[in-house]
Design a protein around this motif. Structure first.
Motif, PDB file in Angstrom:
ATOM      1  N   GLU A   1     -32.195  29.242   2.985  1.00 26.02           N
ATOM      2  CA  GLU A   1     -31.380  29.726   1.863  1.00 26.02           C
ATOM      3  C   GLU A   1     -29.888  29.628   2.163  1.00 26.02           C
ATOM      4  O   GLU A   1     -29.094  29.241   1.321  1.00 26.02           O
ATOM      5  CB  GLU A   1     -31.769  31.159   1.515  1.00 26.02           C
ATOM      6  N   ASN A   2     -29.501  29.983   3.393  1.00 25.41           N
ATOM      7  CA  ASN A   2     -28.087  29.932   3.780  1.00 25.41           C
ATOM      8  C   ASN A   2     -27.704  28.627   4.456  1.00 25.41           C
ATOM      9  O   ASN A   2     -26.553  28.444   4.853  1.00 25.41           O
ATOM     10  CB  ASN A   2     -27.752  31.115   4.683  1.00 25.41           C
TER      11      ASN A   2
ATOM     12  N   PHE B   1     -33.248  17.183   7.867  1.00 27.16           N
ATOM     13  CA  PHE B   1     -34.254  18.127   7.376  1.00 27.16           C
ATOM     14  C   PHE B   1     -33.613  19.386   6.801  1.00 27.16           C
ATOM     15  O   PHE B   1     -34.081  19.947   5.814  1.00 27.16           O
ATOM     16  CB  PHE B   1     -35.253  18.478   8.477  1.00 27.16           C
ATOM     17  N   LEU B   2     -32.524  19.842   7.409  1.00 21.74           N
ATOM     18  CA  LEU B   2     -31.811  21.009   6.894  1.00 21.74           C
ATOM     19  C   LEU B   2     -31.235  20.727   5.511  1.00 21.74           C
ATOM     20  O   LEU B   2     -31.389  21.532   4.588  1.00 21.74           O
ATOM     21  CB  LEU B   2     -30.708  21.429   7.865  1.00 21.74           C
ATOM     22  N   LEU B   3     -30.589  19.578   5.350  1.00 21.97           N
ATOM     23  CA  LEU B   3     -30.032  19.210   4.042  1.00 21.97           C
ATOM     24  C   LEU B   3     -31.120  19.129   2.977  1.00 21.97           C
ATOM     25  O   LEU B   3     -30.954  19.627   1.861  1.00 21.97           O
ATOM     26  CB  LEU B   3     -29.297  17.876   4.123  1.00 21.97           C
ATOM     27  N   MET B   4     -32.233  18.484   3.318  1.00 22.00           N
ATOM     28  CA  MET B   4     -33.330  18.351   2.346  1.00 22.00           C
ATOM     29  C   MET B   4     -33.870  19.716   1.929  1.00 22.00           C
ATOM     30  O   MET B   4     -34.004  20.012   0.742  1.00 22.00           O
ATOM     31  CB  MET B   4     -34.455  17.505   2.935  1.00 22.00           C
ATOM     32  N   SER B   5     -34.189  20.541   2.908  1.00 25.28           N
ATOM     33  CA  SER B   5     -34.770  21.853   2.618  1.00 25.28           C
ATOM     34  C   SER B   5     -33.799  22.743   1.868  1.00 25.28           C
ATOM     35  O   SER B   5     -34.158  23.406   0.893  1.00 25.28           O
ATOM     36  CB  SER B   5     -35.191  22.536   3.925  1.00 25.28           C
ATOM     37  N   HIS B   6     -32.554  22.763   2.334  1.00 28.61           N
ATOM     38  CA  HIS B   6     -31.555  23.623   1.701  1.00 28.61           C
ATOM     39  C   HIS B   6     -31.251  23.163   0.278  1.00 28.61           C
ATOM     40  O   HIS B   6     -31.153  23.984  -0.634  1.00 28.61           O
ATOM     41  CB  HIS B   6     -30.283  23.651   2.552  1.00 28.61           C
ATOM     42  N   SER B   7     -31.113  21.851   0.092  1.00 26.33           N
ATOM     43  CA  SER B   7     -30.794  21.364  -1.259  1.00 26.33           C
ATOM     44  C   SER B   7     -31.915  21.698  -2.236  1.00 26.33           C
ATOM     45  O   SER B   7     -31.654  22.045  -3.393  1.00 26.33           O
ATOM     46  CB  SER B   7     -30.502  19.862  -1.251  1.00 26.33           C
ATOM     47  N   LEU B   8     -33.163  21.628  -1.790  1.00 29.78           N
ATOM     48  CA  LEU B   8     -34.279  21.996  -2.665  1.00 29.78           C
ATOM     49  C   LEU B   8     -34.299  23.492  -2.961  1.00 29.78           C
ATOM     50  O   LEU B   8     -34.714  23.898  -4.043  1.00 29.78           O
ATOM     51  CB  LEU B   8     -35.606  21.573  -2.042  1.00 29.78           C
ATOM     52  N   SER B   9     -33.827  24.305  -2.014  1.00 31.35           N
ATOM     53  CA  SER B   9     -33.825  25.747  -2.251  1.00 31.35           C
ATOM     54  C   SER B   9     -32.749  26.170  -3.248  1.00 31.35           C
ATOM     55  O   SER B   9     -32.933  27.121  -3.993  1.00 31.35           O
ATOM     56  CB  SER B   9     -33.672  26.525  -0.940  1.00 31.35           C
ATOM     57  N   VAL B  10     -31.609  25.447  -3.262  1.00 27.66           N
ATOM     58  CA  VAL B  10     -30.533  25.823  -4.184  1.00 27.66           C
ATOM     59  C   VAL B  10     -30.523  25.002  -5.470  1.00 27.66           C
ATOM     60  O   VAL B  10     -29.921  25.409  -6.455  1.00 27.66           O
ATOM     61  CB  VAL B  10     -29.143  25.746  -3.509  1.00 27.66           C
ATOM     62  N   GLN B  11     -31.200  23.854  -5.443  1.00 25.31           N
ATOM     63  CA  GLN B  11     -31.275  22.991  -6.627  1.00 25.31           C
ATOM     64  C   GLN B  11     -32.705  22.458  -6.773  1.00 25.31           C
ATOM     65  O   GLN B  11     -32.953  21.263  -6.605  1.00 25.31           O
ATOM     66  CB  GLN B  11     -30.293  21.822  -6.518  1.00 25.31           C
ATOM     67  N   PRO B  12     -33.672  23.342  -7.067  1.00 29.25           N
ATOM     68  CA  PRO B  12     -35.083  22.926  -7.063  1.00 29.25           C
ATOM     69  C   PRO B  12     -35.435  21.875  -8.108  1.00 29.25           C
ATOM     70  O   PRO B  12     -36.442  21.189  -7.969  1.00 29.25           O
ATOM     71  CB  PRO B  12     -35.833  24.233  -7.305  1.00 29.25           C
ATOM     72  N   ASP B  13     -34.629  21.718  -9.124  1.00 33.93           N
ATOM     73  CA  ASP B  13     -34.921  20.740 -10.169  1.00 33.93           C
ATOM     74  C   ASP B  13     -34.275  19.382  -9.905  1.00 33.93           C
ATOM     75  O   ASP B  13     -34.377  18.471 -10.716  1.00 33.93           O
ATOM     76  CB  ASP B  13     -34.476  21.275 -11.530  1.00 33.93           C
TER      77      ASP B  13
END
Length: 127
Positions: free
Chosen positions: A24-25, A60-72
């Motif tokens: 998330e952060n 992996f951090l960018l992918m996971s984080h971007s999906l958490s803040v912009q899931p669509d």
């Protein structure tokens, strides 16, 4: 295909392992013990090693984080620049922490960014 049949990801066997993540952060912390083969003749961490660890884990951090803040949206997986600086001499056997972060959630920048800072685990000196 079983996981044992999958090829090893380049640079994944250098000994860095994830200790904790806060998707998330946009932060991830890794630990690693520096071995003699990780050190250049100048006595600093090998820049190729640093770049490989930074690139593998911030992806992996960018992918996971971007999906958490912009899931669509499509996941972001590549930052726009990778620059490596070795800052201090280091000895074999030194334990280091690698702190990866991305300001994606709070950034007004359109291009993805990530950082990986390598720190001596005992004295917090950036290496």
């Amino acid at each position: 295909m079983t996981t044992s049949m999958l090829p090893e990801m380049y640079g994944s066997s250098v000994g860095a392992h994830v200790v904790d993540t806060d998707i998330e952060n946009g932060t991830m912390r890794l630990k690693m013990r520096v071995e003699a083969e990780h050190i250049t003749t100048s006595g600093v961490l090998d820049e190729g090693l640093v770049a490989t660890i930074a690139d593998n884990h911030t992806t992996f951090l960018l992918m996971s984080h971007s999906l958490s803040v912009q899931p669509d949206q499509m996941p972001i997986s590549v930052s726009i620049c990778l620059t490596v600086h070795t800052m201090a001499r280091i000895a074999p056997g030194t334990d280091i922490e690698i702190v990866c972060s991305t300001p994606l959630a709070t950034s007004t920048l359109k291009q993805p960014q990530a950082a990986a800072v390598f720190v001596d685990a005992h004295d917090n000196r950036i290496v």
